[in-house]
Design a protein around this motif. Structure first.
Motif, PDB file in Angstrom:
ATOM      1  N   ALA A   1       0.640  -1.473  -0.224  1.00 34.33           N
ATOM      2  CA  ALA A   1       0.119  -0.190  -0.148  1.00 34.33           C
ATOM      3  C   ALA A   1       0.488   0.945  -0.268  1.00 34.33           C
ATOM      4  O   ALA A   1       0.722   2.291  -0.888  1.00 34.33           O
ATOM      5  CB  ALA A   1      -0.867  -0.263   1.214  1.00 34.33           C
ATOM      6  N   VAL A   2       2.036   1.281   0.911  1.00 36.35           N
ATOM      7  CA  VAL A   2       3.093   2.288   0.821  1.00 36.35           C
ATOM      8  C   VAL A   2       3.647   2.300  -0.468  1.00 36.35           C
ATOM      9  O   VAL A   2       3.792   3.648  -0.905  1.00 36.35           O
ATOM     10  CB  VAL A   2       3.797   2.398   2.081  1.00 36.35           C
ATOM     11  N   ASN A   3       3.252   1.481  -1.147  1.00 37.45           N
ATOM     12  CA  ASN A   3       4.901   1.318  -2.537  1.00 37.45           C
ATOM     13  C   ASN A   3       3.289   2.313  -3.268  1.00 37.45           C
ATOM     14  O   ASN A   3       3.822   2.567  -4.920  1.00 37.45           O
ATOM     15  CB  ASN A   3       5.403   0.321  -2.916  1.00 37.45           C
ATOM     16  N   VAL A   4       2.127   1.687  -3.201  1.00 38.36           N
ATOM     17  CA  VAL A   4       0.993   1.529  -4.475  1.00 38.36           C
ATOM     18  C   VAL A   4       1.111   3.862  -4.207  1.00 38.36           C
ATOM     19  O   VAL A   4       0.635   4.964  -4.676  1.00 38.36           O
ATOM     20  CB  VAL A   4       0.233   1.792  -4.338  1.00 38.36           C
ATOM     21  N   ALA A   5       0.613   4.045  -2.632  1.00 40.50           N
ATOM     22  CA  ALA A   5       0.541   5.392  -2.501  1.00 40.50           C
ATOM     23  C   ALA A   5       1.655   6.206  -2.908  1.00 40.50           C
ATOM     24  O   ALA A   5       1.510   7.712  -3.063  1.00 40.50           O
ATOM     25  CB  ALA A   5       0.648   5.898  -1.289  1.00 40.50           C
ATOM     26  N   SER A   6       2.893   6.168  -2.985  1.00 33.46           N
ATOM     27  CA  SER A   6       4.850   6.759  -3.497  1.00 33.46           C
ATOM     28  C   SER A   6       4.370   6.927  -5.394  1.00 33.46           C
ATOM     29  O   SER A   6       4.798   7.196  -5.884  1.00 33.46           O
ATOM     30  CB  SER A   6       5.365   6.620  -2.567  1.00 33.46           C
ATOM     31  N   ASP A   7       3.724   5.964  -5.692  1.00 30.93           N
ATOM     32  CA  ASP A   7       3.485   5.520  -7.426  1.00 30.93           C
ATOM     33  C   ASP A   7       3.355   6.734  -7.357  1.00 30.93           C
ATOM     34  O   ASP A   7       1.983   7.353  -7.614  1.00 30.93           O
ATOM     35  CB  ASP A   7       2.797   4.525  -7.927  1.00 30.93           C
ATOM     36  N   ALA A   8       3.368   7.427  -8.976  1.00 25.56           N
ATOM     37  CA  ALA A   8       2.954   8.753  -9.394  1.00 25.56           C
ATOM     38  C   ALA A   8       1.579   8.444 -10.540  1.00 25.56           C
ATOM     39  O   ALA A   8       1.035   8.805 -10.624  1.00 25.56           O
ATOM     40  CB  ALA A   8       4.473   8.800 -10.428  1.00 25.56           C
ATOM     41  N   ALA A   9       1.796   7.458 -10.854  1.00 22.40           N
ATOM     42  CA  ALA A   9       1.064   6.852 -12.064  1.00 22.40           C
ATOM     43  C   ALA A   9      -0.502   6.713 -10.896  1.00 22.40           C
ATOM     44  O   ALA A   9      -1.645   6.372 -11.502  1.00 22.40           O
ATOM     45  CB  ALA A   9       0.790   5.214 -12.521  1.00 22.40           C
ATOM     46  N   ALA A  10      -0.951   6.135  -9.883  1.00 19.40           N
ATOM     47  CA  ALA A  10      -1.555   5.818  -8.948  1.00 19.40           C
ATOM     48  C   ALA A  10      -2.753   7.184  -8.732  1.00 19.40           C
ATOM     49  O   ALA A  10      -2.085   8.112  -8.117  1.00 19.40           O
ATOM     50  CB  ALA A  10      -1.356   5.440  -7.533  1.00 19.40           C
TER      51      ALA A  10
END
Ligand SMILES: NC(=O)CC[C@H](N)C(=O)O
Length: 314
Positions: free
Chosen positions: A140-149
């Motif tokens: 979830a942390v990785n997705v929350a810091s992904d520019a495409a999310a």
């Protein structure tokens, strides 16, 4: 795959759930108490997060079966406040699985954020042999810091779902969530996010000020189901108690027995707002001139959130 945002702070808001639950025995997957550990404690089980720029805030500590309007309002306010900070890339919310899809849909319709707001949870307590919370939280942390999310998402068991499509589909399995019609947005593999689809167009948020109404005056919206032998009894009981909105969890294409239909039409004529959804796991309810208003493809619980917000806005 995409590069991380330049704003690299992720704020993790804790609300409780099994992800924060503990049991006496590591082999006990069901006899545990939800909402025992603070969100900052959850991070200690995830060494790779030590290198990340994170903040935590405990917004609530509850079993999500008891999620309520007061917590929803508080959570929406904290999410909006953190999203407004330029250094924040995205938000993670730890939550119980039971009502996670309702909270996700509520936040999406109120805030419609551009930055990612990622809900995650667990099916096993933090003390279990096969605890799933730490991996879900890391993903979830990785997705929350992904520019495409962007927007409100749910990350669970290596899959990214939209708030609109996600449903809890299993009461016990670790892989407990699915997107309707297989519409998952991405998968997370070893920290890498592989995007499969875009969430599609999402309407503007209805706005936080909608939630300013005193909690005691929030609309009373209930769900009634059609089933063999369903009649007017439940609707009549609700009308006698006072109700502002009713969502039908109809059979098939939002169909309902003659007795239930007459009761809902009578409720409508007394000023109760009615929305027709289906108890089927997937598929829309088609709109037709003579039928009660359709909730489209929304599940009964999300149709209830939609009607609640519509009545708050009225
Ligand atoms: N797996 C879960 O998170 C369910 C536990 C609990 N009932 C909750 O929703 O908070």
């Amino acid at each position: 795959m995409s590069a991380p945002n330049s704003a690299d702070l992720v704020v993790i808001l804790g609300t409780g759930g099994t992800i924060a639950g503990t049991a006496e025995e590591a082999t006990d997957n069901v006899g545990y108490r939800a909402a025992q550990l603070g969100v900052a404690q959850l991070l200690q089980a995830i060494p790779p997060l030590g290198a990340r720029r994170l903040e935590t805030e405990q917004v609530a500590q509850l079993d999500s079966k008891d999620m309520d309007f007061a917590t929803w309002r508080q959570l929406a306010g904290r999410v909006a406040a953190h999203l407004a900070r330029p250094e924040v890339a995205g938000i993670v919310i730890t939550h119980g699985t039971d009502t996670l899809e309702e909270t996700a849909y509520f936040l999406q319709r109120v805030l419609a954020p551009t930055k990612p707001v990622v809900l995650t949870a667990a099916m096993r307590p933090a003390t279990a042999l096969q605890t799933d919370g730490p991996q879900n939280l890391l993903d979830a942390v990785n997705v929350a810091s992904d520019a495409a999310a962007s927007g409100v998402l749910v990350v669970f068991a290596g899959v990214v779902h939209s708030a609109e499509q996600v449903r809890k589909v299993h009461s016990y399995r670790v892989d407990a969530f699915a997107s309707v019609d297989g519409a998952r947005l991405a998968v997370v593999e070893e920290g890498m996010i592989r995007w499969l689809a875009a969430p599609g167009s999402r309407p503007a948020g209805m706005g936080l000020t909608l939630l300013d109404r005193p909690l005691g005056q929030w609309p009373r919206v209930h769900i009634v189901m059609n089933y063999v032998g369903a009649d007017a009894a439940v609707v009549d009981a609700l009308l006698s108690q006072g109700v502002d909105g009713l969502v039908l969890a109809g059979t098939g294409n939002g169909s309902l027995s003659q007795g239930l239909e007459s009761a809902l039409r009578a409720a409508q004529s007394q000023g109760v707002a009615v929305l027709r959804s289906t108890r089927c796991d997937a598929g829309p309810v088609t709109e037709s001139a003579e039928a009660l208003p359709s909730a489209g493809a929304l599940s009964p619980v999300k149709a209830r959130v939609e009607l609640l917000l519509k009545l708050l806005a009225a």
